[in-house]
Enzyme design. Structure first.
Site, mmCIF file in Angstrom:
data_model
loop_
_atom_site.group_PDB
_atom_site.id
_atom_site.type_symbol
_atom_site.label_atom_id
_atom_site.label_comp_id
_atom_site.label_asym_id
_atom_site.label_seq_id
_atom_site.Cartn_x
_atom_site.Cartn_y
_atom_site.Cartn_z
ATOM 1 N N GLU A 186 -9.095 -11.149 -7.480
ATOM 2 C CA GLU A 186 -8.061 -10.017 -7.293
ATOM 3 C C GLU A 186 -7.184 -9.960 -8.396
ATOM 4 O OE1 GLU A 186 -8.998 -9.399 -2.573
ATOM 5 O OE2 GLU A 186 -7.172 -10.260 -3.249
ATOM 6 N N LYS A 195 0.890 -1.143 0.058
ATOM 7 C CA LYS A 195 -0.011 -0.068 -0.029
ATOM 8 C C LYS A 195 0.859 1.200 0.004
ATOM 9 C CE LYS A 195 -3.640 -2.360 2.475
ATOM 10 N NZ LYS A 195 -4.541 -2.257 3.795
ATOM 11 N N TYR A 197 -12.178 -3.309 -3.143
ATOM 12 C CA TYR A 197 -12.651 -3.300 -1.581
ATOM 13 C C TYR A 197 -14.046 -3.468 -1.608
ATOM 14 C CZ TYR A 197 -8.050 -2.666 0.427
ATOM 15 O OH TYR A 197 -6.667 -2.713 0.841
ATOM 16 N N HIS A 213 -1.550 -5.706 1.496
ATOM 17 C CA HIS A 213 -2.889 -6.168 1.209
ATOM 18 C C HIS A 213 -2.610 -7.603 0.678
ATOM 19 C CE1 HIS A 213 -6.995 -7.631 -0.194
ATOM 20 N NE2 HIS A 213 -6.154 -8.103 -1.479
ATOM 21 N N ASN A 269 -1.531 -0.192 7.467
ATOM 22 C CA ASN A 269 -1.066 -1.582 7.837
ATOM 23 C C ASN A 269 -0.306 -2.270 6.527
ATOM 24 O OD1 ASN A 269 -3.118 -2.291 5.813
ATOM 25 N ND2 ASN A 269 -4.458 -3.528 7.501
HETATM 26 P P1 IDP Z 1 -7.165 -7.511 5.669
HETATM 27 O O1 IDP Z 1 -6.549 -6.446 4.948
HETATM 28 O O2 IDP Z 1 -6.261 -8.303 6.771
HETATM 29 O O3 IDP Z 1 -7.688 -8.579 4.895
HETATM 30 P P2 IDP Z 1 -10.018 -6.481 6.099
HETATM 31 O O4 IDP Z 1 -10.710 -6.978 7.206
HETATM 32 O O5 IDP Z 1 -10.044 -7.105 4.546
HETATM 33 O O6 IDP Z 1 -8.434 -6.688 6.327
HETATM 34 O O7 IDP Z 1 -10.061 -5.194 5.964
HETATM 35 C C1 IDP Z 1 -9.236 -4.200 4.593
HETATM 36 C C2 IDP Z 1 -8.772 -3.256 5.049
HETATM 37 O O8 IDP Z 1 -9.557 -2.233 5.600
HETATM 38 C C3 IDP Z 1 -7.606 -3.396 6.156
HETATM 39 O O9 IDP Z 1 -6.113 -3.991 5.516
HETATM 40 C C4 IDP Z 1 -7.339 -2.061 6.651
HETATM 41 O O10 IDP Z 1 -6.596 -1.342 6.070
HETATM 42 C C5 IDP Z 1 -8.826 -1.443 6.534
HETATM 43 N N1 IDP Z 1 -9.661 -1.745 7.796
HETATM 44 C C6 IDP Z 1 -9.971 -2.897 8.225
HETATM 45 N N2 IDP Z 1 -10.880 -2.649 9.492
HETATM 46 C C7 IDP Z 1 -10.616 -1.262 9.742
HETATM 47 C C8 IDP Z 1 -11.056 -0.486 10.858
HETATM 48 O O11 IDP Z 1 -11.456 -1.195 11.720
HETATM 49 N N3 IDP Z 1 -10.641 0.667 10.766
HETATM 50 C C9 IDP Z 1 -9.875 1.334 9.752
HETATM 51 N N4 IDP Z 1 -9.528 0.810 8.615
HETATM 52 C C10 IDP Z 1 -9.726 -0.565 8.707
HETATM 53 MG MG MG Z 2 -9.349 -8.466 3.414
#
Ligand code: IDP
Ligand code: MG
Length: 149
Positions: free
Chosen positions: A126, A9, A49, A115, A112
């Protein structure tokens, strides 16, 4: 052969972690079959997303992923979908295990770093969304006999 989609990212790119992150997957023994340095369009971000479109963080997430360049990749290998997720770590970097990418480099869920597809079917969707067939290169690394019995 199993494939997964990974994307470093904008925070990972801005922080100069591209090399370190790619090295982890190379060192593990997975094979790079697609690589693209790209600025993501809003349309692609929203499709990528789509599963989160009703979540409160959706707007910020799309805004962030389109805010700067990302490194989109396809990696290949036995079990690569599940193992890449383990190497990436939990969604929240604060609780992600040390030794994972998010655990080693992050402190905030909205930053984070990377992805990774969460299942084989998600990976197929994807990969098709981000890459044309001709942008993926299947090849046989010379290391193969040293990685597989
Ligand atoms: P993942 O990336 O570990 O698969 P997902 O639940 O699919 O996590 O969420 C996609 C992305 O959305 C996450 O990587 C993060 O960047 C963002 N995200 C998920 N939950 C939150 C939240 O509670 N607050 C802010 N951003 C979030
Ligand atoms: Mg995810």
């Amino acid at each position: 052969m199993e494939r997964t989609f990974l994307a470093i990212k904008p925070d990972g790119v801005q922080r100069g972690l591209v090399g370190d992150i790619i090295r982890r997957f190379e060192n593990k023994g997975f094979t790079l079959v697609g690589l693209k340095f790209t600025k993501v369009s809003r349309e692609l971000a929203e499709q990528h997303y789509d599963v989160h479109k009703e979540r409160p963080f959706f707007g910020n997430l799309v805004g962030f992923i389109t805010s700067g360049p990302v490194v989109a990749m396809v990696w290949e290998g036995d079990g690569v979908v599940t193992t890449a997720r383990k190497m990436i770590g939990a969604t929240n970097p604060l609780t992600a295990e040390l030794g994972t990418i998010r655990g080693d480099f992050g402190i905030n869920i909205g930053r984070n770093l990377i992805h990774g597809s969460d299942a084989i079917e998600t990976a197929q969707r994807e990969i098709a969304l981000w890459f044309k067939d001709e942008e993926l290169v299947g090849w046989q690394p010379h290391l193969t006999p040293w990685l597989h019995e």
